[in-house]
Design a protein around this motif. Structure first.
Motif, PDB file in Angstrom:
ATOM      1  N   GLY A 252      11.653   1.166  15.775  1.00  0.00           N
ATOM      2  CA  GLY A 252      12.220   2.465  16.098  1.00  0.00           C
ATOM      3  C   GLY A 252      11.716   3.600  15.220  1.00  0.00           C
ATOM      4  N   MET A 253      11.034   3.279  14.117  1.00  0.00           N
ATOM      5  CA  MET A 253      10.492   4.327  13.255  1.00  0.00           C
ATOM      6  C   MET A 253       9.306   5.015  13.913  1.00  0.00           C
ATOM      7  N   LEU A 254       9.073   6.264  13.564  1.00  0.00           N
ATOM      8  CA  LEU A 254       7.835   6.933  13.951  1.00  0.00           C
ATOM      9  C   LEU A 254       6.690   6.309  13.163  1.00  0.00           C
ATOM     10  N   VAL A 255       5.625   5.931  13.864  1.00  0.00           N
ATOM     11  CA  VAL A 255       4.525   5.255  13.192  1.00  0.00           C
ATOM     12  C   VAL A 255       3.894   6.135  12.131  1.00  0.00           C
ATOM     13  N   ALA A 256       3.945   7.443  12.317  1.00  0.00           N
ATOM     14  CA  ALA A 256       3.337   8.362  11.343  1.00  0.00           C
ATOM     15  C   ALA A 256       4.026   8.294   9.994  1.00  0.00           C
ATOM     16  N   ASP A 257       5.339   7.896   9.991  1.00  0.00           N
ATOM     17  CA  ASP A 257       6.073   7.842   8.723  1.00  0.00           C
ATOM     18  C   ASP A 257       5.560   6.743   7.797  1.00  0.00           C
ATOM     19  N   LEU A 258       4.759   5.803   8.341  1.00  0.00           N
ATOM     20  CA  LEU A 258       4.223   4.734   7.510  1.00  0.00           C
ATOM     21  C   LEU A 258       2.995   5.162   6.721  1.00  0.00           C
ATOM     22  N   PHE A 259       2.363   6.252   7.124  1.00  0.00           N
ATOM     23  CA  PHE A 259       1.101   6.674   6.512  1.00  0.00           C
ATOM     24  C   PHE A 259       1.330   7.845   5.579  1.00  0.00           C
ATOM     25  N   ILE A 260       0.374   8.053   4.656  1.00  0.00           N
ATOM     26  CA  ILE A 260       0.508   9.159   3.714  1.00  0.00           C
ATOM     27  C   ILE A 260       0.441  10.480   4.472  1.00  0.00           C
ATOM     28  N   GLU A 261       1.012  11.484   3.925  1.00  0.00           N
ATOM     29  CA  GLU A 261       1.193  12.747   4.643  1.00  0.00           C
ATOM     30  C   GLU A 261      -0.123  13.386   5.049  1.00  0.00           C
ATOM     31  N   THR A 262      -1.143  13.268   4.206  1.00  0.00           N
ATOM     32  CA  THR A 262      -2.414  13.933   4.516  1.00  0.00           C
ATOM     33  C   THR A 262      -3.152  13.275   5.681  1.00  0.00           C
ATOM     34  N   ASP A 263      -2.763  12.044   6.050  1.00  0.00           N
ATOM     35  CA  ASP A 263      -3.441  11.337   7.154  1.00  0.00           C
ATOM     36  C   ASP A 263      -2.665  11.390   8.463  1.00  0.00           C
TER      37      ASP A 263
ATOM     38  N   GLN B 244      -9.804   3.734  19.720  1.00  0.00           N
ATOM     39  CA  GLN B 244     -10.231   4.696  18.704  1.00  0.00           C
ATOM     40  C   GLN B 244     -10.218   4.007  17.340  1.00  0.00           C
ATOM     41  N   ARG B 245     -10.980   4.575  16.391  1.00  0.00           N
ATOM     42  CA  ARG B 245     -11.080   3.947  15.072  1.00  0.00           C
ATOM     43  C   ARG B 245     -11.121   5.003  13.986  1.00  0.00           C
ATOM     44  N   LEU B 246     -10.312   4.773  12.933  1.00  0.00           N
ATOM     45  CA  LEU B 246     -10.291   5.664  11.780  1.00  0.00           C
ATOM     46  C   LEU B 246      -9.947   4.848  10.532  1.00  0.00           C
ATOM     47  N   GLU B 247     -10.293   5.392   9.376  1.00  0.00           N
ATOM     48  CA  GLU B 247      -9.830   4.837   8.106  1.00  0.00           C
ATOM     49  C   GLU B 247      -8.677   5.703   7.623  1.00  0.00           C
ATOM     50  N   LEU B 248      -7.473   5.102   7.529  1.00  0.00           N
ATOM     51  CA  LEU B 248      -6.261   5.818   7.145  1.00  0.00           C
ATOM     52  C   LEU B 248      -5.547   5.049   6.048  1.00  0.00           C
ATOM     53  N   SER B 249      -4.795   5.777   5.226  1.00  0.00           N
ATOM     54  CA  SER B 249      -4.070   5.152   4.115  1.00  0.00           C
ATOM     55  C   SER B 249      -2.613   4.954   4.491  1.00  0.00           C
ATOM     56  N   ILE B 250      -2.144   3.707   4.414  1.00  0.00           N
ATOM     57  CA  ILE B 250      -0.753   3.384   4.693  1.00  0.00           C
ATOM     58  C   ILE B 250       0.006   3.319   3.372  1.00  0.00           C
ATOM     59  N   GLN B 251       1.258   3.805   3.383  1.00  0.00           N
ATOM     60  CA  GLN B 251       2.044   3.844   2.161  1.00  0.00           C
ATOM     61  C   GLN B 251       2.627   2.462   1.897  1.00  0.00           C
ATOM     62  N   GLY B 252       2.172   1.819   0.829  1.00  0.00           N
ATOM     63  CA  GLY B 252       2.657   0.496   0.504  1.00  0.00           C
ATOM     64  C   GLY B 252       3.901   0.551  -0.352  1.00  0.00           C
TER      65      GLY B 252
ATOM     66  N   LEU C 100      -6.800   1.490   5.090  1.00  0.00           N
ATOM     67  CA  LEU C 100      -6.989   0.494   6.137  1.00  0.00           C
ATOM     68  C   LEU C 100      -8.002   0.996   7.159  1.00  0.00           C
ATOM     69  N   ASP C 101      -8.743   0.056   7.714  1.00  0.00           N
ATOM     70  CA  ASP C 101      -9.602   0.358   8.861  1.00  0.00           C
ATOM     71  C   ASP C 101      -8.750   0.146  10.111  1.00  0.00           C
ATOM     72  N   ILE C 102      -8.345   1.247  10.766  1.00  0.00           N
ATOM     73  CA  ILE C 102      -7.380   1.206  11.866  1.00  0.00           C
ATOM     74  C   ILE C 102      -8.096   1.296  13.210  1.00  0.00           C
ATOM     75  N   HIS C 103      -7.778   0.373  14.123  1.00  0.00           N
ATOM     76  CA  HIS C 103      -8.216   0.438  15.515  1.00  0.00           C
ATOM     77  C   HIS C 103      -6.993   0.695  16.386  1.00  0.00           C
ATOM     78  N   ALA C 104      -7.025   1.743  17.194  1.00  0.00           N
ATOM     79  CA  ALA C 104      -5.929   2.088  18.100  1.00  0.00           C
ATOM     80  C   ALA C 104      -6.378   1.835  19.534  1.00  0.00           C
ATOM     81  N   ALA C 105      -5.719   0.872  20.208  1.00  0.00           N
ATOM     82  CA  ALA C 105      -6.080   0.511  21.586  1.00  0.00           C
ATOM     83  C   ALA C 105      -4.902   0.797  22.509  1.00  0.00           C
ATOM     84  N   PRO C 106      -5.155   1.325  23.721  1.00  0.00           N
ATOM     85  CA  PRO C 106      -4.063   1.600  24.657  1.00  0.00           C
ATOM     86  C   PRO C 106      -3.422   0.297  25.149  1.00  0.00           C
ATOM     87  N   ARG C 107      -2.098   0.305  25.323  1.00  0.00           N
ATOM     88  CA  ARG C 107      -1.375  -0.836  25.879  1.00  0.00           C
ATOM     89  C   ARG C 107      -1.117  -0.563  27.353  1.00  0.00           C
TER      90      ARG C 107
END
Length: 444
Positions: free
Chosen positions: A92-103, A121-129, A136-143
């Protein structure tokens, strides 16, 4: 008192009840069958759910499934470990809340592009641990749902550090492979150089012997002339000089002096020509393209290689006086020498044999054919003849790189190297080369 008998209505009612009972039994049987099928399907679904959970739990990559509102609907244990947040709170969380603000803006753009274009799509993004952010090397694929509609996005992320380690290991392995290949190619070149040196040694031996023999003759003539002129300078009488001239054979020495000098010069010139051929062979292999005479380099290659096998092998050449081709003459000469060497090796053990060389030209290309009288090439070997490390020679006689390198060189010249078996026996190699890389016709 009147008799009591069943009426038509009561008889019909009993039959109807029997039908009802029969239908109830059939319905109950079907219900039992459906229940069994339902329980089997539930068991299968439960097994599949357990399997999917075990797969998701064993994944080391982060997995996030979200809806089109970018809220998390499913995740895996790797994300829980990465963020330190329980799975129940992640749903239920917004996925953006898992990543650092600048990403977060880049993430939103990637999610929108994946949903709008229905492409990964593919990007390198930083997730807040739990302790610090990790790239992380992120791949976003449509469901996609069964009707082909995009209903959400699936994100899969792998730590870049792990990818870079894997890339470094792969790069090191590739470097080792390249170095090994270079060593093998160097070994093959050294073997070819050994054959070249052997042929050149045979070729250069005759003129050197010619020079050596004439030099010894000149030394004897000089000794006689010195002895005679010593007597002349000492003022010996005429009769003594005549006798010395006859004894020392001065007249013959003077008569042979010019022929000895001419012979020594001829031998030296032949050595010079051989050295010049070697110099051209080295210089024309430097990677620069220029016009070279295919007939000349073929004759030189024949001389250098076949000399070591004379007089057992006879050579028959059918060629024009000159045929200019554009390319790297030294490289093509290496190819020709290798093919001729293979032809000589194929006739090893025979008392005699012939190598037939034919050079012709069409409007656009030069054609060089080299045929031998060996046993030919088996159908299995023909399929793998130009593969690296394939050889029909005994162990220690070759590494199977000569024809592979030759094939590559000819292909780099936009030509073709092929091999066939002759109907009369033996093998024939054909080298086709364009006369000009620019498409024009070179001078013939």
């Amino acid at each position: 008192m009147a008799d009591t008998q069943p009426t038509a209505d009561s008889s019909f009612t009993d039959g109807a009840w029997i039908d009802v009972i029969r239908k109830m039994d059939e319905t109950y049987s079907e219900l039992l069958k459906y229940q069994v099928e339902l329980e089997e399907k539930n068991s299968a679904l439960e097994a599949m759910r357990a399997f999917m959970e075990s797969v998701l739990g064993s994944m080391t990559d982060v997995l996030i499934a979200c809806n089109l509102s970018n809220r998390i609907v499913q995740t895996n244990a790797a994300l829980v470990r990465q963020t330190g947040t329980p799975a129940s709170k992640l749903i239920g969380m917004l996925v953006a809340d898992l990543f650092i603000e600048t990403d977060r803006e880049r993430l939103s753009n990637m999610l929108f592009a994946a949903a709008a274009n229905a492409k990964t799509q593919r990007l390198e993004l930083s997730i807040q641990g739990s302790n610090s952010a990790e790239l992380l090397d992120i791949h976003a694929a449509p469901r996609i749902d069964p009707r082909g509609r995009v209903v959400g996005i699936v994100l899969i992320g792998r730590p870049v550090g792990e990818l870079r380690r894997a890339y470094l290991e792969l790069n090191n392995a590739h470097g080792t492979l390249v170095r090994t290949q270079e060593q093998l190619v160097h070994s093959e070149k050294m073997a070819s150089l050994g054959r070249l040196v052997s042929g050149v040694a045979h070729e250069i031996n005759n003129p050197i012997s010619f020079v050596y023999g004439n030099a010894h003759a000149l030394e004897r003539y000089v000794g006689r002339l010195e002895a005679y002129f010593d007597k002349v300078q000492a003022g010996a009488p005429r009769e003594e000089l005549i006798e010395a001239r006859q004894t020392l054979k001065i007249d013959r020495a003077v008569a042979n002096l010019r022929s000895a000098v001419a012979g020594a010069l001829e031998g030296a010139e032949r050595v010079r020509d051989i050295v010049e051929s070697l110099r051209r062979f080295s210089a024309e292999g430097n990677g620069e393209t220029q016009l070279f005479d295919l007939v000349a380099i073929t004759r030189t290659a024949l001389t250098w290689v076949v000399k070591a096998h004379e007089p057992r092998i006879h050579v028959a050449v059918t060629a024009p006086e000159k045929l200019l081709v554009e390319g790297r003459g030294g490289h093509i000469q290496q190819v020709v020498m290798n093919v001729i060497q293979n032809a000589c090796d194929s006739m090893e053990g025979k008392e005699s044999g012939e190598i037939a060389v034919e050079i012709t030209a069409t409007q656009d290309e030069a054609i060089l054919r080299i045929a031998d009288e060996g046993p030919g090439i088996s159908p299995e070997a023909l399929l793998k003849l130009f593969d690296p490390f394939f050889t029909t020679k005994p162990v220690g006689k070759g590494m199977g790189l000569g024809l592979s390198i030759s094939y590559k060189i000819v292909k780099e010249h936009r030509g073709m190297l092929t091999a066939v078996n002759k109907s009369s026996g033996g093998a024939m190699f054909e080298i086709r080369l364009p006369l000009s890389w620019q498409g024009g016709e070179a001078e013939r």
